[in-house]
Design an enzyme around this catalytic site. Structure first.
Site, mmCIF file in Angstrom:
data_model
loop_
_atom_site.group_PDB
_atom_site.id
_atom_site.type_symbol
_atom_site.label_atom_id
_atom_site.label_comp_id
_atom_site.label_asym_id
_atom_site.label_seq_id
_atom_site.Cartn_x
_atom_site.Cartn_y
_atom_site.Cartn_z
ATOM 1 N N HIS A 29 0.808 -1.223 0.000
ATOM 2 C CA HIS A 29 0.000 0.000 0.000
ATOM 3 C C HIS A 29 0.842 1.275 0.000
ATOM 4 O O HIS A 29 0.628 2.185 0.815
ATOM 5 C CB HIS A 29 -0.943 0.016 1.200
ATOM 6 C CG HIS A 29 -1.985 -1.052 1.180
ATOM 7 N ND1 HIS A 29 -1.900 -2.157 0.380
ATOM 8 C CD2 HIS A 29 -3.145 -1.180 1.866
ATOM 9 C CE1 HIS A 29 -2.964 -2.926 0.575
ATOM 10 N NE2 HIS A 29 -3.738 -2.349 1.466
ATOM 11 N N ASN A 75 -6.523 3.090 4.920
ATOM 12 C CA ASN A 75 -5.261 3.043 5.639
ATOM 13 C C ASN A 75 -4.200 2.378 4.770
ATOM 14 O O ASN A 75 -4.356 1.200 4.437
ATOM 15 C CB ASN A 75 -5.439 2.261 6.943
ATOM 16 C CG ASN A 75 -4.215 2.302 7.824
ATOM 17 O OD1 ASN A 75 -3.354 3.147 7.660
ATOM 18 N ND2 ASN A 75 -4.124 1.364 8.758
ATOM 19 N N ASP A 102 -6.791 -4.012 -2.300
ATOM 20 C CA ASP A 102 -7.118 -3.460 -0.983
ATOM 21 C C ASP A 102 -8.586 -3.702 -0.664
ATOM 22 O O ASP A 102 -9.308 -2.791 -0.244
ATOM 23 C CB ASP A 102 -6.794 -1.965 -0.917
ATOM 24 C CG ASP A 102 -6.867 -1.432 0.514
ATOM 25 O OD1 ASP A 102 -6.779 -2.249 1.451
ATOM 26 O OD2 ASP A 102 -7.028 -0.215 0.695
ATOM 27 N N HIS A 106 -16.787 -3.558 4.765
ATOM 28 C CA HIS A 106 -17.375 -3.147 6.042
ATOM 29 C C HIS A 106 -18.870 -2.945 5.836
ATOM 30 O O HIS A 106 -19.328 -2.600 4.732
ATOM 31 C CB HIS A 106 -16.744 -1.850 6.556
ATOM 32 C CG HIS A 106 -15.308 -1.978 6.926
ATOM 33 N ND1 HIS A 106 -14.885 -2.688 8.023
ATOM 34 C CD2 HIS A 106 -14.179 -1.497 6.331
ATOM 35 C CE1 HIS A 106 -13.560 -2.636 8.103
ATOM 36 N NE2 HIS A 106 -13.106 -1.913 7.087
#
Length: 222
Positions: A29, A75, A102, A106
């Site tokens: 990332h 993040n 990524d 949620h």
């Protein structure tokens, strides 16, 4: 809450440890232009370091949080326009080896919390190819074979997996896609249970038709 220097210090630390020990370090990332520059310099020194980034880091800036709130909370966080340019430059010159999804699902309830309490992450699995093609291929920044290498061959090689290419003895994992088909991202039509994406409503170009895993079709566009 997570300034660029926090990422860059850890990237430099791990690169120096790789130099000292001869170990291979992989940076996940990558989100800042200075991280890219650190990795570029270390690679030129012959240090065994590889890295990846995600579509949001060459597409969105921190301003997206002002528009979409927690849907744009990831993040590491989204960075500046200058960082976006640095990530694209790193992809173009090969400093950044891979593009990851990524994928972080949620629930709507979790993402509806106030920004500082909402979990970080977005689902990327169903938009990663389309966003990458739209932002890099259809803008002329990268050629299609280079994008495919960043999303399949290189990740497989980094992890020493028998995947990412079409040859004897390699798993029959294939994605068949139309790089030119235009469509609008509609989270309500996702196969995923989660809907937490900042790309809802975006018009993109490039669509997956079939996903094949070990020779078996597991996804077919409806």
């Amino acid at each position: 809450g997570r300034p660029a220097i926090a990422e860059e210090l850890v990237v430099m630390r791990d690169a120096m440890l790789a130099e000292e020990t001869g170990a291979h370090v992989h940076i996940c990332h990558v989100s800042t232009a200075r991280s890219v520059e650190i990795i570029r310099k270390m690679k030129k020194k012959g240090i065994h370091i590889t890295c990846e980034t995600c579509p949001q880091y060459f597409t969105l800036t921190e301003d997206e949080v002002l528009v979409q709130g927690s849907l744009a909370r990831v993040n590491p966080p989204l960075r500046t326009a200058q960082d976006v340019k640095g990530i694209i430059a790193g992809l173009k010159d090969g400093t950044i080896d891979a593009i990851a999804t990524d994928h972080a699902p949620h629930s709507a309830e979790e993402k509806a919390r106030p920004l500082v309490r909402a979990p970080s992450g977005m689902i990327g699995l169903e938009t990663s190819l389309a966003i990458t093609l739209t932002q890099l291929y259809h803008t002329g920044k990268m050629e299609l074979p280079e994008i495919i290498r960043r999303m399949s061959t290189n990740p497989s090689d980094i992890l020493h997996l028998p995947k990412g290419r079409m040859s004897l003895g390699v798993d029959g994992d294939l994605t068949i896609f139309d790089p030119n088909e235009e469509w609008t991202v509609d989270p309500e039509r996702f196969a995923s249970k989660a809907r937490n994406t900042p790309f809802g409503g975006w018009k993109v170009k490039g669509r997956v038709k079939y996903t094949i895993v070990k020779g078996r079709v597991i996804y077919r566009q409806a």
